[in-house]
Scaffold this motif. Structure first.
Motif, PDB file in Angstrom:
ATOM      1  N   ALA A 143       4.903   7.388   6.096  1.00 38.32           N
ATOM      2  CA  ALA A 143       5.943   6.990   5.145  1.00 38.32           C
ATOM      3  C   ALA A 143       6.925   6.031   5.804  1.00 38.32           C
ATOM      4  N   GLY A 144       7.221   4.951   5.106  1.00 40.57           N
ATOM      5  CA  GLY A 144       8.194   3.985   5.578  1.00 40.57           C
ATOM      6  C   GLY A 144       7.681   3.032   6.644  1.00 40.57           C
ATOM      7  N   GLU A 145       6.393   3.059   6.934  1.00 39.25           N
ATOM      8  CA  GLU A 145       5.814   2.198   7.964  1.00 39.25           C
ATOM      9  C   GLU A 145       4.850   1.196   7.334  1.00 39.25           C
ATOM     10  N   MET A 180       0.855  -1.166   0.000  1.00 41.54           N
ATOM     11  CA  MET A 180       0.000   0.000   0.000  1.00 41.54           C
ATOM     12  C   MET A 180       0.902   1.230   0.000  1.00 41.54           C
ATOM     13  N   ASN A 181       0.512   2.235  -0.746  1.00 49.25           N
ATOM     14  CA  ASN A 181       1.281   3.473  -0.774  1.00 49.25           C
ATOM     15  C   ASN A 181       0.368   4.654  -0.468  1.00 49.25           C
ATOM     16  N   PRO A 182       0.927   5.818  -0.145  1.00 45.32           N
ATOM     17  CA  PRO A 182       0.104   6.978   0.235  1.00 45.32           C
ATOM     18  C   PRO A 182      -0.867   7.435  -0.851  1.00 45.32           C
ATOM     19  N   ASP A 183      -0.616   7.101  -2.120  1.00 45.15           N
ATOM     20  CA  ASP A 183      -1.498   7.512  -3.208  1.00 45.15           C
ATOM     21  C   ASP A 183      -2.569   6.474  -3.525  1.00 45.15           C
ATOM     22  N   ASP A 184      -2.591   5.380  -2.796  1.00 46.55           N
ATOM     23  CA  ASP A 184      -3.547   4.304  -3.038  1.00 46.55           C
ATOM     24  C   ASP A 184      -4.974   4.817  -2.807  1.00 46.55           C
ATOM     25  N   PRO A 185      -5.859   4.685  -3.808  1.00 49.58           N
ATOM     26  CA  PRO A 185      -7.237   5.161  -3.637  1.00 49.58           C
ATOM     27  C   PRO A 185      -7.971   4.453  -2.490  1.00 49.58           C
ATOM     28  N   ASP A 210       1.133  -8.497   4.669  1.00 50.48           N
ATOM     29  CA  ASP A 210       1.106  -8.950   3.276  1.00 50.48           C
ATOM     30  C   ASP A 210       0.213  -8.059   2.412  1.00 50.48           C
ATOM     31  N   GLY A 211       0.265  -6.746   2.677  1.00 52.16           N
ATOM     32  CA  GLY A 211      -0.494  -5.781   1.895  1.00 52.16           C
ATOM     33  C   GLY A 211      -1.950  -5.643   2.296  1.00 52.16           C
ATOM     34  N   ILE A 212      -2.376  -6.346   3.353  1.00 48.00           N
ATOM     35  CA  ILE A 212      -3.777  -6.319   3.776  1.00 48.00           C
ATOM     36  C   ILE A 212      -3.881  -5.629   5.141  1.00 48.00           C
TER      37      ILE A 212
END
Length: 69
Positions: free
Chosen positions: A24-26, A1-6, A42-44
């Motif tokens: 950021a970075g967490e 997941m990134n900060p721009d993820d809708p 795992d991205g969830i």
């Protein structure tokens, strides 16, 4: 997941229903109002109320600074 993820725009804290930040970075989503972090595994995002962990004042400051950019 990134900060721009809708998805980040629609995720909410399970306790106060407010928005979460992604420092950021967490690998956590953070609720600065309740000072709770929710792990991302795992991205969830793990957004059960029991998954939230109270953070100390130092981590709160770090997460707020990281979320601000």
């Amino acid at each position: 997941m990134n900060p721009d993820d809708p998805l980040l725009r629609i995720l909410a804290c399970p306790l106060d229903k407010g928005p979460l930040t992604l420092p950021a970075g967490e690998s956590v989503l953070y609720n600065p109002r309740l000072q709770l972090s929710y792990p991302i595994v795992d991205g969830i995002p793990q957004l059960l109320p029991s998954s939230g962990s109270k953070v100390c004042a130092d981590d709160h400051e770090r997460f707020v600074r990281a979320a601000a950019g």
